[in-house]
Each structure stands twice: as C-alpha cells, then as structure tokens.
Scaffold this motif. Structure first.
Motif, PDB file in Angstrom:
ATOM      1  N   LEU A   6     -33.021 -31.131-122.694  1.00  0.00           N
ATOM      2  CA  LEU A   6     -34.306 -31.453-123.293  1.00  0.00           C
ATOM      3  C   LEU A   6     -34.261 -31.156-124.779  1.00  0.00           C
ATOM      4  N   GLY A   7     -34.795 -32.060-125.586  1.00  0.00           N
ATOM      5  CA  GLY A   7     -34.866 -31.808-127.022  1.00  0.00           C
ATOM      6  C   GLY A   7     -35.314 -33.046-127.757  1.00  0.00           C
ATOM      7  N   GLU A   8     -35.788 -32.858-128.996  1.00  0.00           N
ATOM      8  CA  GLU A   8     -36.233 -33.998-129.773  1.00  0.00           C
ATOM      9  C   GLU A   8     -35.036 -34.854-130.182  1.00  0.00           C
ATOM     10  N   PRO A   9     -35.263 -36.107-130.608  1.00  0.00           N
ATOM     11  CA  PRO A   9     -34.151 -36.979-130.985  1.00  0.00           C
ATOM     12  C   PRO A   9     -33.306 -36.371-132.101  1.00  0.00           C
ATOM     13  N   GLY A  10     -31.982 -36.480-131.950  1.00  0.00           N
ATOM     14  CA  GLY A  10     -31.081 -36.035-133.006  1.00  0.00           C
ATOM     15  C   GLY A  10     -30.598 -34.608-132.906  1.00  0.00           C
ATOM     16  N   VAL A  95     -22.566 -34.678-109.203  1.00  0.00           N
ATOM     17  CA  VAL A  95     -23.375 -33.865-110.108  1.00  0.00           C
ATOM     18  C   VAL A  95     -24.130 -34.808-111.032  1.00  0.00           C
ATOM     19  N   VAL A  96     -25.419 -34.536-111.242  1.00  0.00           N
ATOM     20  CA  VAL A  96     -26.253 -35.383-112.085  1.00  0.00           C
ATOM     21  C   VAL A  96     -26.679 -34.594-113.325  1.00  0.00           C
ATOM     22  N   VAL A  97     -26.461 -35.193-114.498  1.00  0.00           N
ATOM     23  CA  VAL A  97     -26.937 -34.638-115.759  1.00  0.00           C
ATOM     24  C   VAL A  97     -27.814 -35.696-116.418  1.00  0.00           C
ATOM     25  N   ALA A  98     -28.960 -35.289-116.932  1.00  0.00           N
ATOM     26  CA  ALA A  98     -29.871 -36.223-117.579  1.00  0.00           C
ATOM     27  C   ALA A  98     -30.270 -35.696-118.949  1.00  0.00           C
ATOM     28  N   THR A  99     -30.606 -36.603-119.859  1.00  0.00           N
ATOM     29  CA  THR A  99     -31.143 -36.206-121.163  1.00  0.00           C
ATOM     30  C   THR A  99     -32.543 -36.790-121.312  1.00  0.00           C
ATOM     31  N   THR A 100     -33.393 -36.085-122.048  1.00  0.00           N
ATOM     32  CA  THR A 100     -34.746 -36.569-122.276  1.00  0.00           C
ATOM     33  C   THR A 100     -35.284 -36.028-123.591  1.00  0.00           C
TER      34      THR A 100
END
Length: 222
Positions: A6-10, A95-100
């Motif tokens: 989780l984190g803002e763009p960039g 295993v699942v990794v996601a970004t948001t």
C-alpha cells in the motif's frame, strides 16, 4: 499466503515486487495488470498458477479490480477474485501479492477478511537518509558528480516527495543544465527544477485555480 503493498503513486511498490521476483528461484511468476482482466480471467489465471506451482501471482493496482462496492453494482471480477483466493479448489503453492494506491477503495471482503491478504505493507515516502542516498545516486548519474552542491538543503526541501518525484527533480535539473550549455548540474538548476516539480505536483493534486474553475482535492485523484 497473500500480501499487499500500500502506498501513494511513485513510492516504489512495483520496484519492491520486482525485487522480490528477482530473488525467487524455481518459482513461476504471473504478472496481472488491470487492463488484462475481464470476465473469467481471474479464474483462468489461478488455474494456470495452480498448474505452475510454486507460483507467484502479482496483481498490480488491485483497487482497479475491487474498488466497486457491491452495494452499487454487480462486480463479476471482484466475485471471481474472492472465490479464487480462498475457494474450494485450494491454492497450495500459490502466493498472491497485490499493489494498491487506495486501500480504502477496496471491497471489505478483500481488505479486511482473514485469509484473503495476510499482510498489508505500507510503502511510505522515503526518509531523510533514504532521500539523501537516492538524490546522491541520481545526481551522480545525471549531473557529473558535482562536489559543491548543497545536498543537505536539497534533502530537506524534498521532504514528503516520493522516489518518482525525486527522479523528476534531478532529470529536470539535468535538462536545465544542458540547455545552458553546461555538463555539470549546479544548485540553481536543482532548486529551479524543484520549484517547477513542486508546482506540477500541486497542480495534479489540486487542479488549476482561476476565476473560471476551482477544484479541491475531493475533485481529483491523488
């Protein structure tokens, strides 16, 4: 086992995923972007992942998959994802990794239900020490390693900037440097570039301001 960045763009979420992938040996990797998804696609992806196990499934920008509330409209892709992550088929070796960028936009069944994502890792803007390393590396790469730069001031005035913005500051300074016929970045190049980048950042967050239009943060994406 699932986790989400989780984190803002960039801030470097995708770079972290790339680093993880580079360290895996003997593991298949399936990278999924939102534009590749449609009805039935999640089911097929997890079917392939189980056949290729051990396998890492990377879901980039998962908020674009799970951001629509079921209170508003049917969301077939969201339903497929929920079933795929802990359905009856089992995901042994997957295993699942996601970004948001927007954790709060995710459907509660993804965001908070146990067994969907075991870890949420917040990727924040770089600290003082990390900014110094990143800026020094970028200046050395683009600016000829000038020894007289006021790096302490630059590090201080870039507080809160993500890695992508830091990179943009140094690249913009390099362009200014070349435009005046020099080969080495000077303080003026950097701080003028910093002012421009901060102005662009404010514009992207708050929108144009004037007599005919005025929009706040609630009207634009962050």
């Amino acid at each position: 086992m699932c986790s989400s960045d989780l984190g803002e763009p960039g801030t470097g979420k995708t770079l972290i995923v790339k680093h993880v992938v580079s360290r895996l040996e003997g593991t298949s990797v399936i990278l999924v972007t939102p534009d590749e998804l449609g009805r039935g696609s999640i089911r097929r992806i997890f079917e392939h992942a189980r056949l290729m196990a051990p396998c890492l499934v990377v879901l980039e920008d998962i908020d674009n998959i799970g951001a629509i509330s079921r209170d508003i409209a049917q969301h077939p892709i969201l339903g497929e994802l929920l079933v795929a992550m802990d359905g009856t088929d089992g995901n042994s070796g997957v295993v699942v990794v996601a970004t948001t960028n927007h954790l709060g936009f995710l459907d509660g069944a993804i965001r908070s239900r146990p067994g969907r994502f075991d870890r949420v890792i917040h990727v924040s803007s770089p600290s003082v020490s990390v900014r110094r390393v990143m800026l020094t590396d970028q200046v050395n790469r683009f600016g000829g390693n000038p020894p007289e730069l006021d790096m302490s001031r630059l590090v201080k005035e870039t507080d809160g900037m993500t890695g992508a913005y830091l990179n943009e500051v140094v690249k913009s300074a390099f362009i200014r440097c070349r435009q005046r016929g020099a080969t080495v970045i000077q303080d003026n190049d950097l701080f003028e570039a910093l002012s421009d980048v901060k102005g662009s950042r404010t514009m992207s967050m708050e929108g144009p301001r004037g007599d005919s239009m005025e929009m706040g943060r609630d009207g634009l994406f962050a």
